[in-house]
Design a protein around this motif. Structure first.
Motif, short mmCIF file in Angstrom:
data_model
loop_
_atom_site.label_atom_id
_atom_site.label_comp_id
_atom_site.label_asym_id
_atom_site.label_seq_id
_atom_site.Cartn_x
_atom_site.Cartn_y
_atom_site.Cartn_z
N GLU A 114 50.15 41.54 32.68
CA GLU A 114 49.02 42.23 32.08
C GLU A 114 49.31 43.72 32.08
O GLU A 114 49.92 44.25 33.01
N ALA A 115 48.91 44.41 31.02
CA ALA A 115 49.02 45.87 30.95
C ALA A 115 47.68 46.44 30.51
O ALA A 115 46.98 45.86 29.67
N PRO A 146 50.98 46.78 16.62
CA PRO A 146 49.77 47.35 17.20
C PRO A 146 48.75 46.26 17.51
O PRO A 146 48.63 45.28 16.77
N GLY A 147 48.04 46.45 18.59
CA GLY A 147 47.10 45.43 19.04
C GLY A 147 47.69 44.46 20.04
O GLY A 147 46.97 43.67 20.65
N LYS A 148 49.01 44.52 20.22
CA LYS A 148 49.70 43.65 21.16
C LYS A 148 50.44 44.49 22.21
O LYS A 148 51.56 44.18 22.58
N VAL A 149 49.77 45.54 22.65
CA VAL A 149 50.40 46.48 23.59
C VAL A 149 49.65 46.55 24.91
O VAL A 149 50.26 46.55 25.98
N THR A 150 48.34 46.59 24.86
CA THR A 150 47.58 46.89 26.08
C THR A 150 46.22 46.22 26.06
O THR A 150 45.69 45.85 25.01
N ASN A 151 45.65 46.04 27.25
CA ASN A 151 44.28 45.55 27.44
C ASN A 151 44.03 44.20 26.79
O ASN A 151 42.96 43.95 26.24
N THR A 191 62.46 32.70 29.40
CA THR A 191 61.12 32.24 29.70
C THR A 191 60.19 32.21 28.49
O THR A 191 59.00 31.92 28.63
N GLY A 192 60.68 32.49 27.32
CA GLY A 192 59.77 32.64 26.20
C GLY A 192 59.14 34.02 26.21
O GLY A 192 59.47 34.86 27.06
N THR A 193 58.23 34.29 25.31
CA THR A 193 57.70 35.64 25.14
C THR A 193 56.26 35.75 25.63
O THR A 193 55.52 34.78 25.68
N PHE A 194 55.89 36.98 25.97
CA PHE A 194 54.49 37.32 26.22
C PHE A 194 53.88 37.70 24.87
O PHE A 194 53.96 38.85 24.43
N GLY A 195 53.28 36.74 24.19
CA GLY A 195 52.75 36.98 22.85
C GLY A 195 51.70 38.05 22.80
O GLY A 195 51.61 38.80 21.81
N GLU A 196 50.87 38.16 23.84
CA GLU A 196 49.81 39.18 23.86
C GLU A 196 50.37 40.59 24.06
O GLU A 196 49.63 41.56 23.91
N TYR A 197 51.67 40.68 24.40
CA TYR A 197 52.31 41.98 24.59
C TYR A 197 53.59 42.08 23.76
O TYR A 197 54.54 42.75 24.16
N ALA A 198 53.53 41.43 22.58
CA ALA A 198 54.69 41.44 21.68
C ALA A 198 54.93 42.81 21.06
O ALA A 198 56.00 43.06 20.51
N LEU A 242 54.72 45.55 22.97
CA LEU A 242 55.11 46.41 24.10
C LEU A 242 56.54 46.14 24.51
O LEU A 242 57.36 47.08 24.63
N PHE A 243 56.87 44.88 24.75
CA PHE A 243 58.20 44.53 25.23
C PHE A 243 59.17 44.30 24.07
O PHE A 243 58.78 43.77 23.02
N ALA A 244 60.41 44.67 24.29
CA ALA A 244 61.45 44.46 23.29
C ALA A 244 61.55 42.99 22.89
O ALA A 244 61.15 42.10 23.66
N ASP A 245 62.08 42.76 21.70
CA ASP A 245 62.31 41.40 21.21
C ASP A 245 61.01 40.60 21.12
O ASP A 245 60.96 39.43 21.49
N GLN A 246 59.94 41.30 20.65
CA GLN A 246 58.65 40.67 20.38
C GLN A 246 58.03 40.01 21.61
O GLN A 246 57.55 38.89 21.56
N GLY A 247 58.08 40.76 22.70
CA GLY A 247 57.44 40.28 23.92
C GLY A 247 58.35 39.56 24.88
O GLY A 247 57.87 38.90 25.81
N GLY A 248 59.65 39.69 24.70
CA GLY A 248 60.59 39.01 25.59
C GLY A 248 60.62 39.63 26.98
O GLY A 248 60.57 40.84 27.13
N PHE A 249 60.68 38.77 27.99
CA PHE A 249 60.82 39.27 29.37
C PHE A 249 61.51 38.19 30.19
O PHE A 249 60.94 37.61 31.12
N ASP A 250 62.77 37.90 29.84
CA ASP A 250 63.54 36.90 30.57
C ASP A 250 63.84 37.40 31.98
O ASP A 250 63.80 38.62 32.26
N ILE A 251 64.16 36.48 32.88
CA ILE A 251 64.52 36.82 34.25
C ILE A 251 66.04 36.94 34.33
O ILE A 251 66.76 36.03 33.93
N PRO A 252 66.55 38.06 34.82
CA PRO A 252 68.00 38.30 34.77
C PRO A 252 68.80 37.40 35.69
O PRO A 252 68.30 36.89 36.70
N ALA A 253 70.07 37.22 35.32
CA ALA A 253 71.01 36.50 36.18
C ALA A 253 71.31 37.33 37.42
O ALA A 253 71.21 38.57 37.42
N SER A 254 71.68 36.64 38.49
CA SER A 254 72.11 37.31 39.71
C SER A 254 73.17 36.46 40.39
O SER A 254 73.24 35.25 40.19
#
Length: 450
Positions: free
Chosen positions: A213-214, A229-234, A269-276, A278-290
């Motif tokens: 959430e942002a 716009p509209g997919k950035v905050t709140n 993990t798929g995308t955060f559509g409500e924050y497409a 804000l995040f690069a790649d239309q809401g992408g927020f994958d978990i990095p390799a380690s």
């Protein structure tokens, strides 16, 4: 002190489970009868919807399980409980039949300072609107035979929370509190095999569920800055999930020296559509390799020393690793290959010790040092995620009783500052944003073998 209240139902479930487990253990009940299985399932379901965490090594937790946490997360070559699969799935073969339950209390202190800004944003900003968090974890392992073992570990991978009641972006047109809330929950079923008594191999699936959430980012929510716009905050909490893989090896070189290695894949993990927007790649927020390697040494019958090296590949995730500067090169927020938080990969070195004081009490301690994920020119956007901590110190104690093993540990993430260097773009009035963060972590655990 404010507490993340959504976690209380989980604590209740885990507390009840601990009591049930103790009763069943001491009455020699079967470890996984129907009621016990149902309770474990309830815990997993509750965790999926309630876990929250804060940053340590970047936004990854420094350790999983009270024993590893009391050694700043050391565990690649030193599995100590059924939660070891989170670090190295080969450890499932070496911990026996056991149940482990833990609770972590986080108290982060995060703040920012803006100076030299022509838009009037100068000031000191406190991001501790929510100042304390409680995170549960649970692990179970069981031997199938002398060669095969399986287990499951459920734990928080990490996350980040900031809540600025005085909005650092108000001078640019923002309103209300500003901040983000990211939490990641991992469920890791593991299978381990011992081809010889001295070596074990492990494989684990990793199911990841994350929420985000942002709020208070209105200056970035327009067609000049965002591709959507509209997919950035709140927009409230949004969620995403995906699967990954863990592989591990532990090998005993002789009776006193053990080596280990582990790798965790990137989790798409798929995308955060409500924050497409804000995040690069239309809401992408994958978990990095380690990945990492470790060594443990039985220095004496009472003392074991261990060390780990770990690398987390944050830069491979566009929304995390891409520079904010891309925004001023024709790449809006949310676009494919668009701006991110500008994080670098992080390497972590951890050292720990275990000392058996007597048959009842064992003491643990550790220190760790991580590289800096955030550079001085990326501090403006990272007001939302000031994950600048580099150094940790931990101590812990274990007390073995007829009611199982009781553990407590304390970790301090020492205060770290990153000064801005050309950090606020001229379009926002220039100047610098400085970030500061420290953290205290108390962990409680209960374990039993059967």
């Amino acid at each position: 002190m404010n507490l993340h209240l959504e976690i209380f139902p989980v604590i209740t479930v885990l507390a009840v489970t601990t009591v049930i487990a103790g009763i069943k253990f001491f009455t020699n009940a079967k470890p996984l009868d129907d009621s016990y299985s149902a309770t474990l399932a309830a815990i997993v379901c509750s965790l999926l919807f309630s876990t929250s965490a804060n940053a340590t090594n970047g936004y990854f937790m420094d350790g999983v399980g009270p024993k590893a946490q009391s050694m700043t997360g050391v565990g690649i070559a030193l599995p100590q409980d059924s939660l070891a699969a989170a670090t190295n799935p080969a450890g499932t073969a070496l911990v026996g039949n056991r149940l482990d339950v833990g609770f972590t209390w986080f108290n982060p202190d995060r703040s920012a300072r803006i100076k030299g800004n022509l838009a009037g944003a100068d000031g000191n900003y406190n991001g501790n609107g929510v100042s304390a968090f409680v995170i549960p974890e649970i692990g179970y392992s069981r031997e199938i035979s002398t060669r095969w073992s399986y287990g499951i570990a459920v734990y928080g991978n990490g996350g980040m929370n900031t809540d600025y009641s005085t909005n650092p972006f108000a001078a640019f047109g923002a309103s209300g509190d500003a901040g983000v809330d990211l939490s990641q929950l991992i469920v890791t079923p593991s299978l381990a095999f011992r081809p010889t008594p001295a070596h074990s191999l492990g494989i684990a699936a990793t199911f990841a569920y994350q929420r985000f959430e942002a709020n208070g980012l209105q200056p970035f929510d327009n067609a000049f800055v965002s591709a959507q716009p509209g997919k950035v905050t709140n927009n409230g909490h949004d969620s995403a999930h995906g699967w990954g893989l863990k592989l591990g090896w532990i090998g005993q070189l002789d009776e006193n020296v053990t080596l280990g290695a582990s790798w965790s894949s990137k989790i798409e993990t798929g995308t955060f559509g409500e924050y497409a927007g804000l995040f690069a790649d239309q809401g992408g927020f994958d978990i990095p390799a380690s990945y990492g390697a470790g060594i443990s040494w039985n220095a004496s019958s009472a003392l074991t020393l261990a060390a780990d090296w770990q690398r987390i590949e944050y830069s491979d995730i566009g929304s995390v690793g891409n520079s904010l500067n891309l925004l001023f090169q024709g790449n809006p927020l949310g676009a494919d290959g668009g701006p991110g938080f500008g994080w670098s990969d992080v390497e972590v070195i951890k050292f720990g010790a275990v000392y058996a004081l007597n048959d009842t009490v064992t003491l643990r301690g550790g220190i760790s040092h991580a590289g800096q994920a955030i550079s001085g020119d990326q501090t403006f956007i990272n007001i939302l995620a000031p994950a600048v901590i580099k150094n940790h110190g931990s101590v812990g104690a274990e007390w073995r009783t007829g009611l199982g093993e009781w553990l407590i540990s304390y970790t301090h993430a020492f205060e770290e500052k990153v000064a801005g260097s050309g950090s606020i773009p001229a379009a926002f009035g220039g100047g610098e944003a400085d970030l500061t963060m420290s953290q205290s972590i108390i962990r409680f655990g209960w374990s039993s073998g059967f």
